[in-house]
Design an enzyme around this catalytic site. Sequence first.
Site, PDB file in Angstrom:
ATOM      1  NE  ARG A  19       4.235   1.683  -1.383  1.00  0.00           N
ATOM      2  CZ  ARG A  19       5.416   1.351  -0.847  1.00  0.00           C
ATOM      3  NH1 ARG A  19       6.533   1.676  -1.474  1.00  0.00           N
ATOM      4  NH2 ARG A  19       5.496   0.675   0.282  1.00  0.00           N
ATOM      5  CG  ASN A  45       2.298  -0.774   3.423  1.00  0.00           C
ATOM      6  OD1 ASN A  45       1.658  -1.724   2.980  1.00  0.00           O
ATOM      7  ND2 ASN A  45       3.545  -0.529   3.079  1.00  0.00           N
ATOM      8  N   GLY A  46       0.715  -2.949   5.692  1.00  0.00           N
ATOM      9  CA  GLY A  46       1.294  -4.160   6.285  1.00  0.00           C
ATOM     10  C   GLY A  46       0.194  -5.039   6.855  1.00  0.00           C
ATOM     11  CD  GLU A  87      19.309 -19.124  -4.291  1.00  0.00           C
ATOM     12  OE1 GLU A  87      19.348 -19.858  -5.290  1.00  0.00           O
ATOM     13  OE2 GLU A  87      19.396 -17.891  -4.364  1.00  0.00           O
ATOM     14  CD  GLU A 110      23.744 -15.822  -8.754  1.00  0.00           C
ATOM     15  OE1 GLU A 110      23.615 -15.519  -9.943  1.00  0.00           O
ATOM     16  OE2 GLU A 110      22.798 -16.124  -8.021  1.00  0.00           O
ATOM     17  CE  LYS A 148      17.173 -10.288 -12.262  1.00  0.00           C
ATOM     18  NZ  LYS A 148      17.480 -10.983 -10.970  1.00  0.00           N
ATOM     19  CG  HIS A 157      26.634 -42.005  -0.725  1.00  0.00           C
ATOM     20  ND1 HIS A 157      26.449 -43.362  -0.825  1.00  0.00           N
ATOM     21  CD2 HIS A 157      25.844 -41.590   0.292  1.00  0.00           C
ATOM     22  CE1 HIS A 157      25.543 -43.751   0.066  1.00  0.00           C
ATOM     23  NE2 HIS A 157      25.162 -42.685   0.763  1.00  0.00           N
ATOM     24  CB  CYS A 203      -0.860   0.031   1.264  1.00  0.00           C
ATOM     25  SG  CYS A 203      -1.969  -1.364   1.388  1.00  0.00           S
ATOM     26  CD1 TRP A 205      -3.276  -5.711  -3.727  1.00  0.00           C
ATOM     27  CD2 TRP A 205      -1.374  -4.941  -4.620  1.00  0.00           C
ATOM     28  NE1 TRP A 205      -2.929  -6.559  -4.721  1.00  0.00           N
ATOM     29  CE2 TRP A 205      -1.774  -6.117  -5.287  1.00  0.00           C
ATOM     30  CE3 TRP A 205      -0.229  -4.303  -5.017  1.00  0.00           C
ATOM     31  CZ2 TRP A 205      -1.025  -6.646  -6.346  1.00  0.00           C
ATOM     32  CZ3 TRP A 205       0.515  -4.825  -6.061  1.00  0.00           C
ATOM     33  CH2 TRP A 205       0.109  -5.979  -6.719  1.00  0.00           C
ATOM     34  CE  LYS A 239      20.931 -15.226  -5.011  1.00  0.00           C
ATOM     35  NZ  LYS A 239      20.703 -16.263  -6.023  1.00  0.00           N
TER      36      LYS A 239
HETATM   37  C1  AGP Z   1      19.729 -16.291  -9.850  1.00  0.00           C
HETATM   38  O1  AGP Z   1      20.501 -15.681  -8.822  1.00  0.00           O
HETATM   39  C2  AGP Z   1      20.447 -16.308 -11.180  1.00  0.00           C
HETATM   40  N1  AGP Z   1      20.705 -14.986 -11.600  1.00  0.00           N
HETATM   41  C3  AGP Z   1      19.807 -17.201 -12.210  1.00  0.00           C
HETATM   42  O2  AGP Z   1      20.037 -18.522 -11.773  1.00  0.00           O
HETATM   43  C4  AGP Z   1      18.286 -17.054 -12.466  1.00  0.00           C
HETATM   44  O3  AGP Z   1      17.557 -17.512 -11.347  1.00  0.00           O
HETATM   45  C5  AGP Z   1      17.918 -17.937 -13.676  1.00  0.00           C
HETATM   46  O4  AGP Z   1      18.606 -17.441 -14.798  1.00  0.00           O
HETATM   47  C6  AGP Z   1      16.411 -17.981 -13.968  1.00  0.00           C
HETATM   48  O5  AGP Z   1      15.955 -16.699 -14.288  1.00  0.00           O
HETATM   49  P1  AGP Z   1      14.365 -16.480 -14.382  1.00  0.00           P
HETATM   50  O6  AGP Z   1      13.814 -16.660 -12.993  1.00  0.00           O
HETATM   51  O7  AGP Z   1      14.189 -15.083 -14.887  1.00  0.00           O
HETATM   52  O8  AGP Z   1      13.786 -17.498 -15.312  1.00  0.00           O
END
Ligand code: AGP
Length: 613
Positions: A27, A101-102, A486, A493, A608, A509, A2, A75, A490
């Site tokens: 928002r 808001n919340g 994950e 990358e 991205k 294993h 909101c 919202w 992180k």
């Molecule tokens: C996530 O930190 C990465 N940048 C990458 O793995 C990303 O999640 C992946 O390319 C999928 O992107 P999307 O969610 O836009 O499909």
Amino acid sequence: MCGIIAYTGERSAGPILLDGLRHLEYRGYDSAGIALQVEGPGLHVERATGKIEGLVRRVEGRLPEATSGVGHTRWATHGEPSERNAHPLTDPERRVALVHNGIVENHEELRAALGDGQTFASDTDTEVLAHLIGRELARGVDALEAVRCAVGRARGAFSLVAMPRDEPGRLIAARVGHAGGIVVGHGEGERLLASDLGALLPHTRRVTFLEPGELADVRAERVCYVDSAGAAVEKAVEEQAVSAVALGKGRHRHFLAKELHEQPDAVLDVLRGRYLSDPFRVELEGFPLDEEGARALRRVVLVGMGTSLLACSVGRHYVERFARLPAEVDNASEFRYRRPVLDPGTLVISVSQSGETADTLAAMEEARAAGCPQLTVCNTPGAQATRVADGTVFLRAGPEISVASTKCLTSSITALHAIALHLGRLTGRLPEELAAEQVRAALHLPAAVGEALELEPQVAGIAERYARFQNFLFLGRGLSYPMAMEGALKLKELAYIHAEGYPAGEMKHGPIALVDESVPTVAIALRDEVFEKMRSNIEQLRARRGPVIAVVSHGDRSLDGVVEELVELPAVHPLLSPVVSAVPLQLLAYHIALERGADVDQPRNLAKTVTVE
Ligand code: AGP
């Protein structure tokens, strides 16, 4: 989210509030309203459903003169979008106008505590705060103290601005938990309050951000701050750079940090209008199946890439737990070439922040060719995935600029939780008490994610001690296995460190051959049915001198002295622990990347959105 805007000063408040609401319309725009402090009646309130322009048309040419007021664009979270549920809300005696808001998680409890004689004009959680504040004012309690007492009884994550009728020009702001920020704008002979910087910058670049637990007592000529105990707090005025990029980053050095810290709001926006109480249930707009279609399903396949694929791995647990349907997870780039066995009895759920990932789109085309019903979880309106799928659950997380995905991961997991609950309700396989338990637990997520962000100083210290290592292992079991993956992704990358995620049961294993004092392990060891097995894995690592950073459940100190570092999560329902355990893992990778001078928002070799194979 909101949007909140408030003004006190010498200029006409009405036009300033309406213009501020236009800045905040992104928002959410189920409904909007303003309240003005006027002579005689005290509070003049105008509200309208729909977009801001509907409100503007309604009040055109007939707004009373006023030099202070509050505005809100909504919202819906609790209470459907309607004029009745639009903000500002007041107490029955109209002693205070309130915008919020919340989520107030314990609003039903507070309503009950107000007593049967209390009449409520709306279905919102917000109104209970107006009643509490109004009661305090009626007892002659000072407005700042009245708000502080009221928010002290509320649980959840939210922010609000209260305007007391009998004190023209005075505004009281409060922030509880991490969702829903509030910024004070300091102008010449005037002050403003808003949910975000953008609405303030046309008036001033001198701002002060309220932190969780703080309140502001605002007048045109002065402002003071107190904490939740009522003790005075000194706060600085910050001069904001106006450049678009700086506006985009707000007060953070990197988009990654901004987006990481937006997670309480982002998770809240996934919940908004979908997780409902009375009765507790989830309702999803855009779901491609009705009850008959859902009951005809024989299995669910979840596909994605990278971080989105890991969200799928968590979502699979939810589908099997709540909808009682067999669920599989597939890397989209593998799925598309495997000639998978598909038919209309298979629901394919794709997860893609961008909605443009080539491999994920190709997997969706494979599913479409086989006549599978499709649902996509996406953050980007108009993206290709939303046009291929039969239905879309939008993340509503706002732009995610940093290449490394943070808020869209936690939002995707939350969205998959919602989908599985909705599917379970349609298939008739979700017990009501489990549904209620899960909805309640989800409504606590914004607060829990906010508390997890408070681990940042501790995790930054760990990052400083571990930034020099060249190899890491990440271990988890059950729902924590995808989170281990994950955490490793992180670190790869963001800090360019070789990191591998494994199901902890896999160590014997082969991978344990890697362990010595030069290979730290991040072990997610939460209090669940496999905790003792995780503890045993940790002891095996320690026996080989491998340093261990353990992420543990709230209040669990049993690994103290066993591991080098202990990161204690805030309280969260075990099934929703991935949404919270993601945060320290993101923070660790971010701060190690800072220690190593990596380019946090645009890591080398990455993009991205991977729109090619
Ligand atoms: C996530 O930190 C990465 N940048 C990458 O793995 C990303 O999640 C992946 O390319 C999928 O992107 P999307 O969610 O836009 O499909």
